[in-house]
Design a protein around this motif. Structure first.
Motif, PDB file in Angstrom:
ATOM      1  N   ARG A   1       0.821  -1.218   0.000  1.00 63.31           N
ATOM      2  CA  ARG A   1       0.000   0.000   0.000  1.00 63.31           C
ATOM      3  C   ARG A   1       0.855   1.269   0.000  1.00 63.31           C
ATOM      4  O   ARG A   1       0.577   2.217  -0.723  1.00 63.31           O
ATOM      5  N   SER A   2       1.883   1.281   0.824  1.00 61.17           N
ATOM      6  CA  SER A   2       2.743   2.460   0.902  1.00 61.17           C
ATOM      7  C   SER A   2       3.422   2.725  -0.437  1.00 61.17           C
ATOM      8  O   SER A   2       3.489   3.860  -0.906  1.00 61.17           O
ATOM      9  N   GLU A   3       3.933   1.682  -1.050  1.00 61.01           N
ATOM     10  CA  GLU A   3       4.569   1.809  -2.366  1.00 61.01           C
ATOM     11  C   GLU A   3       3.548   2.292  -3.393  1.00 61.01           C
ATOM     12  O   GLU A   3       3.838   3.162  -4.219  1.00 61.01           O
ATOM     13  N   ALA A   4       2.351   1.749  -3.337  1.00 56.80           N
ATOM     14  CA  ALA A   4       1.290   2.154  -4.269  1.00 56.80           C
ATOM     15  C   ALA A   4       0.965   3.636  -4.105  1.00 56.80           C
ATOM     16  O   ALA A   4       0.801   4.360  -5.094  1.00 56.80           O
ATOM     17  N   GLN A   5       0.907   4.095  -2.873  1.00 55.10           N
ATOM     18  CA  GLN A   5       0.628   5.513  -2.630  1.00 55.10           C
ATOM     19  C   GLN A   5       1.760   6.397  -3.140  1.00 55.10           C
ATOM     20  O   GLN A   5       1.514   7.432  -3.757  1.00 55.10           O
ATOM     21  N   ASP A   6       2.999   5.983  -2.903  1.00 50.79           N
ATOM     22  CA  ASP A   6       4.145   6.765  -3.379  1.00 50.79           C
ATOM     23  C   ASP A   6       4.156   6.866  -4.900  1.00 50.79           C
ATOM     24  O   ASP A   6       4.378   7.944  -5.464  1.00 50.79           O
ATOM     25  N   ILE A   7       3.938   5.752  -5.551  1.00 46.14           N
ATOM     26  CA  ILE A   7       3.956   5.737  -7.018  1.00 46.14           C
ATOM     27  C   ILE A   7       2.800   6.567  -7.560  1.00 46.14           C
ATOM     28  O   ILE A   7       2.976   7.335  -8.522  1.00 46.14           O
ATOM     29  N   ALA A   8       1.633   6.442  -6.954  1.00 45.61           N
ATOM     30  CA  ALA A   8       0.481   7.230  -7.405  1.00 45.61           C
ATOM     31  C   ALA A   8       0.771   8.722  -7.266  1.00 45.61           C
ATOM     32  O   ALA A   8       0.468   9.506  -8.176  1.00 45.61           O
ATOM     33  N   GLN A   9       1.363   9.119  -6.170  1.00 46.51           N
ATOM     34  CA  GLN A   9       1.677  10.534  -5.974  1.00 46.51           C
ATOM     35  C   GLN A   9       2.636  11.034  -7.052  1.00 46.51           C
ATOM     36  O   GLN A   9       2.479  12.140  -7.571  1.00 46.51           O
ATOM     37  N   GLU A  10       3.629  10.219  -7.384  1.00 45.53           N
ATOM     38  CA  GLU A  10       4.573  10.611  -8.436  1.00 45.53           C
ATOM     39  C   GLU A  10       3.860  10.729  -9.781  1.00 45.53           C
ATOM     40  O   GLU A  10       4.093  11.675 -10.541  1.00 45.53           O
ATOM     41  N   ALA A  11       2.983   9.790 -10.080  1.00 51.74           N
ATOM     42  CA  ALA A  11       2.246   9.836 -11.351  1.00 51.74           C
ATOM     43  C   ALA A  11       1.337  11.063 -11.411  1.00 51.74           C
ATOM     44  O   ALA A  11       1.255  11.737 -12.452  1.00 51.74           O
ATOM     45  N   PHE A  12       0.665  11.378 -10.313  1.00 55.81           N
ATOM     46  CA  PHE A  12      -0.190  12.565 -10.297  1.00 55.81           C
ATOM     47  C   PHE A  12       0.646  13.848 -10.372  1.00 55.81           C
ATOM     48  O   PHE A  12       0.215  14.836 -10.972  1.00 55.81           O
ATOM     49  N   ALA A  13       1.820  13.834  -9.777  1.00 54.31           N
ATOM     50  CA  ALA A  13       2.705  15.005  -9.884  1.00 54.31           C
ATOM     51  C   ALA A  13       3.090  15.240 -11.341  1.00 54.31           C
ATOM     52  O   ALA A  13       3.125  16.380 -11.813  1.00 54.31           O
ATOM     53  N   ARG A  14       3.342  14.164 -12.051  1.00 52.42           N
ATOM     54  CA  ARG A  14       3.668  14.296 -13.476  1.00 52.42           C
ATOM     55  C   ARG A  14       2.447  14.766 -14.266  1.00 52.42           C
ATOM     56  O   ARG A  14       2.585  15.542 -15.213  1.00 52.42           O
ATOM     57  N   ALA A  15       1.278  14.298 -13.887  1.00 55.29           N
ATOM     58  CA  ALA A  15       0.058  14.759 -14.556  1.00 55.29           C
ATOM     59  C   ALA A  15      -0.114  16.259 -14.331  1.00 55.29           C
ATOM     60  O   ALA A  15      -0.492  17.004 -15.248  1.00 55.29           O
ATOM     61  N   TRP A  16       0.168  16.710 -13.121  1.00 55.52           N
ATOM     62  CA  TRP A  16       0.057  18.140 -12.806  1.00 55.52           C
ATOM     63  C   TRP A  16       1.028  18.946 -13.658  1.00 55.52           C
ATOM     64  O   TRP A  16       0.683  20.006 -14.175  1.00 55.52           O
ATOM     65  N   GLN A  17       2.253  18.433 -13.814  1.00 54.93           N
ATOM     66  CA  GLN A  17       3.255  19.133 -14.620  1.00 54.93           C
ATOM     67  C   GLN A  17       2.806  19.295 -16.074  1.00 54.93           C
ATOM     68  O   GLN A  17       3.175  20.253 -16.731  1.00 54.93           O
ATOM     69  N   HIS A  18       2.029  18.349 -16.565  1.00 56.94           N
ATOM     70  CA  HIS A  18       1.597  18.360 -17.969  1.00 56.94           C
ATOM     71  C   HIS A  18       0.077  18.520 -18.079  1.00 56.94           C
ATOM     72  O   HIS A  18      -0.518  18.083 -19.059  1.00 56.94           O
ATOM     73  N   TRP A  19      -0.525  19.132 -17.077  1.00 55.60           N
ATOM     74  CA  TRP A  19      -1.975  19.172 -16.996  1.00 55.60           C
ATOM     75  C   TRP A  19      -2.623  19.827 -18.221  1.00 55.60           C
ATOM     76  O   TRP A  19      -3.687  19.414 -18.659  1.00 55.60           O
ATOM     77  N   GLY A  20      -1.996  20.828 -18.783  1.00 59.34           N
ATOM     78  CA  GLY A  20      -2.551  21.469 -19.973  1.00 59.34           C
ATOM     79  C   GLY A  20      -2.786  20.472 -21.093  1.00 59.34           C
ATOM     80  O   GLY A  20      -3.805  20.530 -21.802  1.00 59.34           O
ATOM     81  N   ARG A  21      -1.878  19.522 -21.254  1.00 62.16           N
ATOM     82  CA  ARG A  21      -1.999  18.508 -22.303  1.00 62.16           C
ATOM     83  C   ARG A  21      -2.841  17.323 -21.820  1.00 62.16           C
ATOM     84  O   ARG A  21      -3.731  16.859 -22.520  1.00 62.16           O
ATOM     85  N   VAL A  22      -2.562  16.856 -20.604  1.00 56.87           N
ATOM     86  CA  VAL A  22      -3.238  15.662 -20.076  1.00 56.87           C
ATOM     87  C   VAL A  22      -4.740  15.904 -19.909  1.00 56.87           C
ATOM     88  O   VAL A  22      -5.548  15.019 -20.181  1.00 56.87           O
ATOM     89  N   SER A  23      -5.115  17.104 -19.503  1.00 63.09           N
ATOM     90  CA  SER A  23      -6.536  17.392 -19.278  1.00 63.09           C
ATOM     91  C   SER A  23      -7.347  17.317 -20.569  1.00 63.09           C
ATOM     92  O   SER A  23      -8.562  17.107 -20.530  1.00 63.09           O
TER      93      SER A  23
END
Length: 169
Positions: A31-53
């Protein structure tokens, strides 16, 4: 980013984070690893939100990025385990040398990101490109971390050497 983009991302995150973490938890079993990885993936989505959205399914993009991040972590662990098996069983050794104690102490005083890059590159002998892929950051970032780490370690170890000489005198 415009204020609306931030609100859109916040709503997306709130709606999707639970499903993404559950997906990763099912895949990796931690679970902890899953949360860490999810946070990193969402951080990347935020960085590219203009395109990803603009994608039809932004959550699918986040899941794909998260899956790749998880695979990169597994590859790193697999390489580490392979390296450990090549070394064989650890030999019984005496106390660590003063130099080793100084290096470990200096490593603990540099930022974690630099310490991680140093460990992967110098201790596991991974090329810079592989370190970047494993950590999911650009090659230039790894080069900068390694350069800063070398400079900081040089200063810390020099300070340690000076301190040792003055205490012996």
């Amino acid at each position: 980013m415009a204020g609306g983009d931030s609100a859109d991302f916040d709503a997306f995150y709130a709606a999707a984070v639970r499903r993404v973490v559950l997906y990763l938890y099912a895949a990796c079993g931690d679970r902890s690893e899953a949360q860490d990885i999810a946070q990193e993936a969402f951080a990347r989505a935020w960085q590219h939100w203009g395109r990803v959205s603009a994608y039809e399914d932004p959550e699918a993009w986040v899941r794909t990025v998260a899956w790749r991040l998880m695979l990169n972590r597994w590859r790193g662990l697999r390489r580490w385990l392979a390296a450990r098996s090549r070394l064989g069983s650890p030999e019984t050794t005496g106390a660590p040398s003063p130099d080793r104690v100084a290096v470990v102490g200096a490593l603990q005083r540099i930022p974690a990101a630099q310490r991680q890059a140093v460990a992967l590159h110098y201790l596991l002998d991974m090329p810079v490109q592989e370190v970047a892929a494993t950590l999911g950051v650009p090659v230039g970032t790894i080069k900068a971390r390694l350069s800063r780490a070398r400079a900081a370690l040089g200063r810390l170890l020099e300070d340690q050497e000076i301190s040792d000489v003055t205490t012996r005198a």
